[in-house]
Design a protein around this motif. Structure first.
Motif, PDB file in Angstrom:
ATOM      1  N   ALA A 292     109.816  62.967  38.954  1.00  0.00           N
ATOM      2  CA  ALA A 292     110.453  61.812  38.318  1.00  0.00           C
ATOM      3  C   ALA A 292     109.955  60.476  38.866  1.00  0.00           C
ATOM      4  O   ALA A 292     109.705  59.546  38.083  1.00  0.00           O
ATOM      5  CB  ALA A 292     111.972  61.923  38.463  1.00  0.00           C
ATOM      6  N   PRO A 293     109.789  60.295  40.201  1.00  0.00           N
ATOM      7  CA  PRO A 293     109.298  58.997  40.694  1.00  0.00           C
ATOM      8  C   PRO A 293     107.916  58.639  40.158  1.00  0.00           C
ATOM      9  O   PRO A 293     107.629  57.473  39.886  1.00  0.00           O
ATOM     10  CB  PRO A 293     109.292  59.176  42.216  1.00  0.00           C
ATOM     11  CG  PRO A 293     110.263  60.264  42.485  1.00  0.00           C
ATOM     12  CD  PRO A 293     110.148  61.191  41.315  1.00  0.00           C
ATOM     13  N   VAL A 294     107.043  59.662  39.999  1.00  0.00           N
ATOM     14  CA  VAL A 294     105.694  59.406  39.498  1.00  0.00           C
ATOM     15  C   VAL A 294     105.753  58.993  38.022  1.00  0.00           C
ATOM     16  O   VAL A 294     105.082  58.042  37.597  1.00  0.00           O
ATOM     17  CB  VAL A 294     104.815  60.656  39.698  1.00  0.00           C
ATOM     18  CG1 VAL A 294     103.439  60.448  39.058  1.00  0.00           C
ATOM     19  CG2 VAL A 294     104.668  60.972  41.176  1.00  0.00           C
ATOM     20  N   GLU A 295     106.564  59.693  37.242  1.00  0.00           N
ATOM     21  CA  GLU A 295     106.692  59.340  35.820  1.00  0.00           C
ATOM     22  C   GLU A 295     107.267  57.943  35.646  1.00  0.00           C
ATOM     23  O   GLU A 295     106.807  57.160  34.808  1.00  0.00           O
ATOM     24  CB  GLU A 295     107.584  60.367  35.126  1.00  0.00           C
ATOM     25  CG  GLU A 295     106.879  61.679  34.821  1.00  0.00           C
ATOM     26  CD  GLU A 295     107.472  62.387  33.617  1.00  0.00           C
ATOM     27  OE1 GLU A 295     107.291  61.889  32.495  1.00  0.00           O
ATOM     28  OE2 GLU A 295     108.125  63.426  33.820  1.00  0.00           O
ATOM     29  N   LEU A 296     108.295  57.615  36.424  1.00  0.00           N
ATOM     30  CA  LEU A 296     108.895  56.292  36.308  1.00  0.00           C
ATOM     31  C   LEU A 296     107.887  55.207  36.674  1.00  0.00           C
ATOM     32  O   LEU A 296     107.779  54.187  35.975  1.00  0.00           O
ATOM     33  CB  LEU A 296     110.122  56.198  37.223  1.00  0.00           C
ATOM     34  CG  LEU A 296     110.806  54.829  37.289  1.00  0.00           C
ATOM     35  CD1 LEU A 296     111.305  54.414  35.908  1.00  0.00           C
ATOM     36  CD2 LEU A 296     111.955  54.847  38.299  1.00  0.00           C
ATOM     37  N   ALA A 297     107.150  55.417  37.779  1.00  0.00           N
ATOM     38  CA  ALA A 297     106.167  54.419  38.194  1.00  0.00           C
ATOM     39  C   ALA A 297     105.082  54.250  37.131  1.00  0.00           C
ATOM     40  O   ALA A 297     104.683  53.127  36.796  1.00  0.00           O
ATOM     41  CB  ALA A 297     105.542  54.819  39.537  1.00  0.00           C
ATOM     42  N   ALA A 298     104.604  55.365  36.558  1.00  0.00           N
ATOM     43  CA  ALA A 298     103.565  55.276  35.528  1.00  0.00           C
ATOM     44  C   ALA A 298     104.084  54.534  34.300  1.00  0.00           C
ATOM     45  O   ALA A 298     103.387  53.685  33.721  1.00  0.00           O
ATOM     46  CB  ALA A 298     103.098  56.679  35.158  1.00  0.00           C
ATOM     47  N   TYR A 299     105.299  54.847  33.870  1.00  0.00           N
ATOM     48  CA  TYR A 299     105.890  54.175  32.705  1.00  0.00           C
ATOM     49  C   TYR A 299     106.013  52.678  32.948  1.00  0.00           C
ATOM     50  O   TYR A 299     105.656  51.859  32.086  1.00  0.00           O
ATOM     51  CB  TYR A 299     107.250  54.796  32.411  1.00  0.00           C
ATOM     52  CG  TYR A 299     107.931  54.240  31.182  1.00  0.00           C
ATOM     53  CD1 TYR A 299     107.788  54.865  29.944  1.00  0.00           C
ATOM     54  CD2 TYR A 299     108.727  53.100  31.264  1.00  0.00           C
ATOM     55  CE1 TYR A 299     108.423  54.352  28.807  1.00  0.00           C
ATOM     56  CE2 TYR A 299     109.360  52.585  30.137  1.00  0.00           C
ATOM     57  CZ  TYR A 299     109.202  53.210  28.915  1.00  0.00           C
ATOM     58  OH  TYR A 299     109.810  52.700  27.813  1.00  0.00           O
ATOM     59  N   ARG A 300     106.536  52.292  34.127  1.00  0.00           N
ATOM     60  CA  ARG A 300     106.730  50.873  34.415  1.00  0.00           C
ATOM     61  C   ARG A 300     105.391  50.140  34.530  1.00  0.00           C
ATOM     62  O   ARG A 300     105.274  48.964  34.149  1.00  0.00           O
ATOM     63  CB  ARG A 300     107.521  50.715  35.708  1.00  0.00           C
ATOM     64  CG  ARG A 300     108.970  51.188  35.635  1.00  0.00           C
ATOM     65  CD  ARG A 300     109.737  50.480  34.563  1.00  0.00           C
ATOM     66  NE  ARG A 300     111.169  50.766  34.634  1.00  0.00           N
ATOM     67  CZ  ARG A 300     112.019  50.577  33.642  1.00  0.00           C
ATOM     68  NH1 ARG A 300     111.582  50.120  32.481  1.00  0.00           N
ATOM     69  NH2 ARG A 300     113.305  50.849  33.810  1.00  0.00           N
ATOM     70  N   ILE A 301     104.379  50.800  35.063  1.00  0.00           N
ATOM     71  CA  ILE A 301     103.068  50.149  35.192  1.00  0.00           C
ATOM     72  C   ILE A 301     102.479  49.884  33.812  1.00  0.00           C
ATOM     73  O   ILE A 301     101.924  48.813  33.536  1.00  0.00           O
ATOM     74  CB  ILE A 301     102.128  51.015  36.053  1.00  0.00           C
ATOM     75  CG1 ILE A 301     102.589  50.982  37.523  1.00  0.00           C
ATOM     76  CG2 ILE A 301     100.689  50.537  35.945  1.00  0.00           C
ATOM     77  CD1 ILE A 301     101.859  51.949  38.424  1.00  0.00           C
TER      78      ILE A 301
END
Length: 396
Positions: A292-301
């Protein structure tokens, strides 16, 4: 210049005065501690006065006081003696262990113990009488017992001081952790606020500028429609964020963190705002579900990169590419770079900082800047987010 003696503590003065008065009272009443001594009764006052004076130094100069008190006690054995002198010597012995150096505190009990044993054995060998053991007991009471008591008291004080120091250190570390946690939470909230609202506000700024600068009713209506849509969505995002901060919004269900499954909807929203954006389907990940942290970071970037492109990019297509490697997820957003003739929204530079912080929090690498490409100059944003294979397996 002669060194000055330290000022005695109040308790030392009280002990010295009280002991001296008791000793003078015993001497005045003729209560002697021993008889048949070479020196007369009046000579017993000399060790008494010396020991009373040394009591003033029991805390400030304990080792010096013990050395002189030992000679005074030996001299007292040649007089009629005074019980107060013996009691003051035991107190000075105790104080030498409690207030002396650590080396003296270790050495004095051992020395007094050895002296007690040696005197007992010597008098037994000399007198050939079991009564000599009583002399050893008396020596132990006067010398070894106060020294051993001082060791116990000193160890207790040191343990208490160590426990207090540990408690203070623990409290300090807890306060440092609290401050760091607050700072990290504030930074996280700042990133979330910027990423959620900045895109909507940028679209509003660009379309309102276009509506004001173009005297075309149709264009103005389209711009106002986009402005209204982004205003409603931005307000909803703000309400969700405020509800999370207050935890009193009435929405008790936690808001789901955005994932890469919502990437298509995100791109559609930016297309509505007038941005020409394309998704490189050939590089879109189709492997195991990401943490989840990786997906959230990718989405926000991606979200922030498109927001920057909406505000600053030149006319042309913005390309979004996401590639899942064995141990990392790569996010790349390329937008045309150059002079822009249309309206431009102001920027604060916080977007690039937020993207870099998100990447570094996951231990990844972040790069951004202009590059040359076959289609001309572009602004590239590239983030590599590490993925632990063990985390992937746990998510399956």
């Amino acid at each position: 210049m002669a060194p000055t003696l330290p000022r005695p503590q109040r308790v030392d003065v009280q002990i010295a005065v009280g002991s001296l008065l008791c000793g003078l009272a015993l001497w005045a009443l003729g209560l002697e501690s021993q008889s048949d001594r070479p020196l007369g009764t009046h000579w017993a006052l000399v060790p008494l006065l010396v020991l009373a004076g040394l009591e003033l130094l029991r805390s400030s100069r304990p080792q010096f006081a013990l050395v002189v008190a030992t000679f005074a006690l030996v001299a007292d054995q040649f007089t009629a003696g005074n019980l107060a002198s013996i009691l003051m010597f035991t107190d000075i012995m105790y104080a030498a262990v409690v207030y002396g150096t650590p080396a003296a505190a270790r050495r004095i009990p051992i020395t007094t113990g050895l002296i007690t044993v040696a005197l007992t054995i010597a008098f037994l060998a000399w007198w050939q009488d079991p009564q000599a053991v009583l002399l050893g007991v008396a020596t132990a009471i006067v010398a070894f017992t106060p020294a051993a008591t001082g060791v116990l008291v000193r160890n207790h004080r040191e343990a208490t001081a160590a426990a207090k120091l540990r408690a203070e250190q623990t409290a300090l570390l807890a306060e440092m952790d609290r401050v760091q946690a607050v700072s990290a939470e504030r930074a996280r909230m700042a990133r979330e606020l910027h990423d959620m609202v900045a895109g909507h506000l940028s679209a509003i700024a660009i379309h309102s500028t276009a509506a004001l600068s173009l005297d075309d009713p149709a264009t103005s209506r389209d711009a106002l429609a986009v402005i209204r849509e982004n205003s409603v969505e931005g307000l909803a995002e703000m309400r969700r964020l405020i509800g999370i901060l207050r935890d009193q919004s009435g929405d008790l269900e936690p808001a789901a963190a955005p994932t890469l499954e919502g990437l298509t909807a995100l791109l559609d929203g930016f297309r509505t705002n007038g941005l020409d954006v394309a998704l490189d389907d050939a590089r879109t990940p189709a492997g195991p579900k990401l943490p989840a942290p990786v997906e959230l970071a990718a989405y926000r970037i991606v979200q922030e990169s498109l927001t920057n492109a909406l505000k600053h990019a030149s006319p042309g297509t913005v390309t979004v590419a996401i590639e899942q490697l064995p141990h990392a997820l790569t996010v790349r957003v390329s937008s045309p770079y150059g002079d822009r003739s249309g309206p431009r929204a102001p920027g604060s530079g916080a977007g690039l900082v937020g993207m870099r912080e998100r990447t570094e929090l996951l231990g990844g690498a972040f790069e951004s800047g202009p590059e040359s490409s076959p289609d001309g100059k572009v602004w590239n944003v590239c983030a590599t987010l590490p993925v632990d294979p063990a985390d992937e397996g746990a998510k399956e």
